[in-house]
Motif scaffolding. Structure first.
Motif, mmCIF file in Angstrom:
data_model
loop_
_atom_site.group_PDB
_atom_site.id
_atom_site.type_symbol
_atom_site.label_atom_id
_atom_site.label_comp_id
_atom_site.label_asym_id
_atom_site.label_seq_id
_atom_site.Cartn_x
_atom_site.Cartn_y
_atom_site.Cartn_z
ATOM 1 N N ILE A 311 3.698 8.216 -1.489
ATOM 2 C CA ILE A 311 3.093 7.673 -0.627
ATOM 3 C C ILE A 311 3.835 6.291 -0.063
ATOM 4 O O ILE A 311 3.920 6.024 0.967
ATOM 5 C CB ILE A 311 1.774 7.291 -1.353
ATOM 6 C CG1 ILE A 311 0.905 8.416 -1.257
ATOM 7 C CG2 ILE A 311 0.932 6.250 -0.367
ATOM 8 C CD1 ILE A 311 -0.526 8.609 -1.949
ATOM 9 N N TYR A 370 -7.334 5.769 6.360
ATOM 10 C CA TYR A 370 -6.627 6.392 5.186
ATOM 11 C C TYR A 370 -5.915 5.371 4.139
ATOM 12 O O TYR A 370 -5.593 5.782 3.325
ATOM 13 C CB TYR A 370 -5.615 7.521 5.620
ATOM 14 C CG TYR A 370 -6.333 8.584 6.246
ATOM 15 C CD1 TYR A 370 -7.339 9.481 5.445
ATOM 16 C CD2 TYR A 370 -6.293 8.851 7.582
ATOM 17 C CE1 TYR A 370 -8.068 10.498 5.965
ATOM 18 C CE2 TYR A 370 -6.726 10.049 8.476
ATOM 19 C CZ TYR A 370 -7.802 11.013 7.468
ATOM 20 O OH TYR A 370 -8.320 11.775 7.994
ATOM 21 N N ALA A 373 -7.498 4.959 0.768
ATOM 22 C CA ALA A 373 -7.424 6.111 0.076
ATOM 23 C C ALA A 373 -5.976 6.420 -0.405
ATOM 24 O O ALA A 373 -5.918 7.002 -1.453
ATOM 25 C CB ALA A 373 -7.889 7.329 0.968
ATOM 26 N N TYR A 374 -5.210 5.978 0.178
ATOM 27 C CA TYR A 374 -3.744 6.440 -0.177
ATOM 28 C C TYR A 374 -2.755 5.066 -0.500
ATOM 29 O O TYR A 374 -2.574 5.005 -1.597
ATOM 30 C CB TYR A 374 -3.060 7.449 1.103
ATOM 31 C CG TYR A 374 -3.496 8.413 1.129
ATOM 32 C CD1 TYR A 374 -3.395 9.536 0.381
ATOM 33 C CD2 TYR A 374 -4.418 8.736 2.285
ATOM 34 C CE1 TYR A 374 -3.747 10.806 0.372
ATOM 35 C CE2 TYR A 374 -5.024 9.929 2.493
ATOM 36 C CZ TYR A 374 -4.744 11.056 1.556
ATOM 37 O OH TYR A 374 -5.405 12.310 1.520
ATOM 38 N N LYS A 377 -4.240 2.726 -3.137
ATOM 39 C CA LYS A 377 -4.389 3.355 -4.314
ATOM 40 C C LYS A 377 -3.058 3.572 -4.869
ATOM 41 O O LYS A 377 -2.771 3.205 -6.300
ATOM 42 C CB LYS A 377 -4.952 4.686 -4.318
ATOM 43 C CG LYS A 377 -6.383 4.871 -4.555
ATOM 44 C CD LYS A 377 -6.877 6.284 -4.644
ATOM 45 C CE LYS A 377 -8.221 6.286 -5.239
ATOM 46 N NZ LYS A 377 -8.826 8.003 -5.188
ATOM 47 N N ALA A 378 -2.038 3.847 -4.032
ATOM 48 C CA ALA A 378 -0.503 4.068 -4.690
ATOM 49 C C ALA A 378 -0.121 2.661 -5.034
ATOM 50 O O ALA A 378 0.635 2.560 -6.010
ATOM 51 C CB ALA A 378 0.368 4.663 -3.438
ATOM 52 N N LYS A 379 -0.380 1.599 -4.386
ATOM 53 C CA LYS A 379 0.143 0.381 -4.998
ATOM 54 C C LYS A 379 -0.539 0.006 -6.280
ATOM 55 O O LYS A 379 0.138 -0.690 -6.959
ATOM 56 C CB LYS A 379 -0.028 -0.773 -3.751
ATOM 57 C CG LYS A 379 0.480 -0.671 -2.438
ATOM 58 C CD LYS A 379 2.197 -0.729 -2.902
ATOM 59 C CE LYS A 379 2.725 -2.147 -2.929
ATOM 60 N NZ LYS A 379 4.091 -2.271 -3.095
#
Lengths: 486, 89
Positions: A311, A370, A373-374, A377-379
């Motif tokens: 991501i 998004y 959601a992506y 969250k990835a961070k």
């Protein structure tokens, strides 16, 4: 023993003792290239004329008794995403097929200042996206230990050239494992340095918060020497750290008594070949015999690292690669009507499939609705992974894991399956996510194919990584044997 | 999660041949399924003050490159300018 088979530190003392000249070393390397390059395909561009000229300069300077750097006169191959003034820098892409940078990357200025001899530019996955060097627009590099197998990627050319004796050392770049995984597959030593310790100025950007340039060689000393030559703060890269770096080679020590080594269970589970686990743990036992203390540890968020990695890296790539639009430099499509049509055709014809997939994934995760959601969250996951590593380093000095889940796979084996390809990076991406240094060290083989272990340390602990590897090298002898390729 | 591949490609300024659409859609669907399923983390993102960038003074430096050098790699140049299709009607 031929000159191309020797390490940089051996050649360095031979030059000083006038046992050979830099021209002889350079010619030995080019003879080797002539002999094996059609089997290995490491290089995109060779620059023999300028290399011989540089070697002559070094020989003259030695004859005049000038004080030169330890790496003076040593041939080095440079990954083709590192800008070299006046020498094509293609990123193995049709997009930059004819691009000649008007400036040098800071690392190239540094290796020039050290009077190293640049042999040429080496192959890679297009824009450093891939794990096999099969995504190059130009050619497929082959693993010198078995030419039916991949060299790994994305710095496949950098690792294969050193493994085959087509260069003494090389520079690669590592965003998710791109130095360590090919080093593991090709049986050489490769360092992904601490994020911010090497200037990224002139490295064509893939994922700016993860990319690092690093050294590859056939001995721990060589990798330590080359790292010393390229590290350091740079006003041209605002993310680089201004700090003092030690002389890594001078400080090498093989004393590992009392060194605490962490073995994280998550890196030895399902999906990792038994042959790899056995080879890595045998090496750990050798270090234990030398006085190191081995401790079981846990890094529970490891399984999510690959998600966070794809991501974050793709999000950054979608932004970084927006510059390739056919306007200022690089490829431009032939037939177009409007400006947007020109952008779309240029990018569709200029990029390969994997680059398109990453740009589209990055665009998707950053698109409206998004982001939380992506990307967010990835961070958050990245922060957690970093924290887990930092907490672990309160208890251990270094962590040892496999570098790759298995030996090099066959050419074409994973080409149609991006997810299988991504799995080759499962042990290396957490290190980039956390900004830490990681060193691949060859530790055995599976049916003749090299296996590597990864030593991970806390930020700026490269000396500890080198010393651990040095202790292992001292115990085992030469770790990187050049295959004959006859 | 269904991916609208045509829309994402348009945002990315990439056009995909109709015959490749199904392949890209399948690949992208699998990749997005792979990155799904991250754990819920309630923390806030904290800026790491120890890793702040070192910005240099905002001073213009000249003389490093000539205009000609920088234009050498351009696909199309006319009268010392980069040439692109008409952008304003």
């Amino acid at each position: 023993m031929e000159l191309f088979e020797r390490t940089a530190s051996e050649l360095s003392s031979m030059l000083r003792n006038k046992e050979c000249s830099s021209v002889e070393i350079t010619e030995s390397v080019y003879n080797r290239i002539e002999k094996v390059e059609d089997k290995v395909n490491s290089y995109i561009t060779l620059c023999k004329d300028s290399a011989i000229e540089k070697a002559k300069e070094v020989d003259n300077a030695i004859a005049e008794g000038k004080d030169l750097s330890a790496l003076a006169g040593i041939p080095i191959a440079v990954k083709d995403n590192i800008s070299t003034k006046g020498i094509k820098t293609t990123c193995a892409s049709k997009m930059l097929e004819n691009y000649i940078p008007p400036f040098n990357a800071t690392v190239v200025d540094k290796i020039n200042a050290a009077d190293m001899v640049i042999t040429g530019k080496v192959n890679m996955d297009e824009f450093a996206m891939g794990s096999s060097t099969e995504n190059s627009y130009f050619k497929k590099t082959r693993n010198p230990h078995d030419t039916d197998r991949v060299p790994g990627g994305s710095s496949g050319g950098s690792a294969a050239a050193v493994a085959a004796g087509e260069a003494i050392v090389s520079l690669g770049s590592d965003t998710g494992g791109s130095i360590r995984q090919p080093s593991s597959y090709c049986g050489v030593i490769g360092l992904k340095p601490t994020y911010s310790s090497v200037s990224r100025y002139g490295l064509v950007a893939f994922a700016s918060s993860l990319d690092q340039i690093g050294p590859i060689g056939r001995s721990v000393e060589d990798v330590a020497m080359l790292y010393s030559a390229i590290c350091g703060g740079d006003k041209m890269d605002a993310t680089s750290k201004m700090r003092e770096y030690p002389d890594f080679k001078a400080n090498l020590s093989s004393d590992v008594s009392g060194l605490k080594i962490g073995i994280p269970a998550e890196y030895y589970g399902e999906g990792i070949d038994d042959s790899v686990k056995t080879a890595v743990m045998n090496a750990v036992r050798e270090l234990e015999k030398n006085g190191a203390i081995v401790k079981d540890i846990s890094l529970p968020s490891t399984e999510y690292a690959i998600k966070a990695y794809y991501i974050i890296s793709s999000a950054e790539a979608s932004s970084n690669l927006a510059r390739f639009d056919g306007v200022k430099y690089g490829f431009r499509a032939k037939d177009y009507t409007t400006l947007v049509d020109m952008y779309e055709k240029t990018r569709s014809e200029g990029f390969g499939d994997e680059v398109k997939r990453r740009i589209m994934l990055g665009t998707f995760v950053l698109s409206s609705g998004y982001y939380d959601a992506y990307y967010k969250k990835a961070k958050l996951l990245q922060q957690k992974i970093k924290q887990e590593f930092n907490d672990t380093f309160n208890d251990v000095d270094v962590i040892i894991t496999p570098t790759a889940p298995a030996k090099a796979f066959e050419i074409g084996e994973n080409s149609d399956n991006p997810l299988k390809m991504y799995a080759a990076d499962v042990c290396t991406v957490p290190v980039n996510i956390a900004g830490l240094p990681g060193l691949n060290v060859p530790c055995g083989s599976d049916n003749g194919m090299p296996i590597g272990l990864q030593i991970i340390g806390k930020e700026f602990s490269e000396q500890k990584l080198f010393n651990t590897a040095y202790a292992y090298e001292k115990t085992m002898g030469n770790l990187c044997k050049i295959p004959s390729l006859d | 999660m269904d991916i609208d591949i045509k829309y994402i490609a348009k945002l990315s300024r990439i056009s995909i041949n109709p015959e490749d659409e199904a392949k890209f859609e399948k690949n992208m669907q699998e990749i997005v399924d792979m990155v799904n399923g991250m754990p819920e983390i309630s923390d806030e993102l904290i800026l790491d003050k120890n890793n702040a960038m070192t910005l240099r003074e905002d001073v213009a430096e000249t003389g490093k490159f000539t205009r000609e050098e920088l234009m050498k790699n351009a696909p199309e140049v006319q009268a010392g300018c980069l040439l692109v299709p008409k952008t304003v009607e």
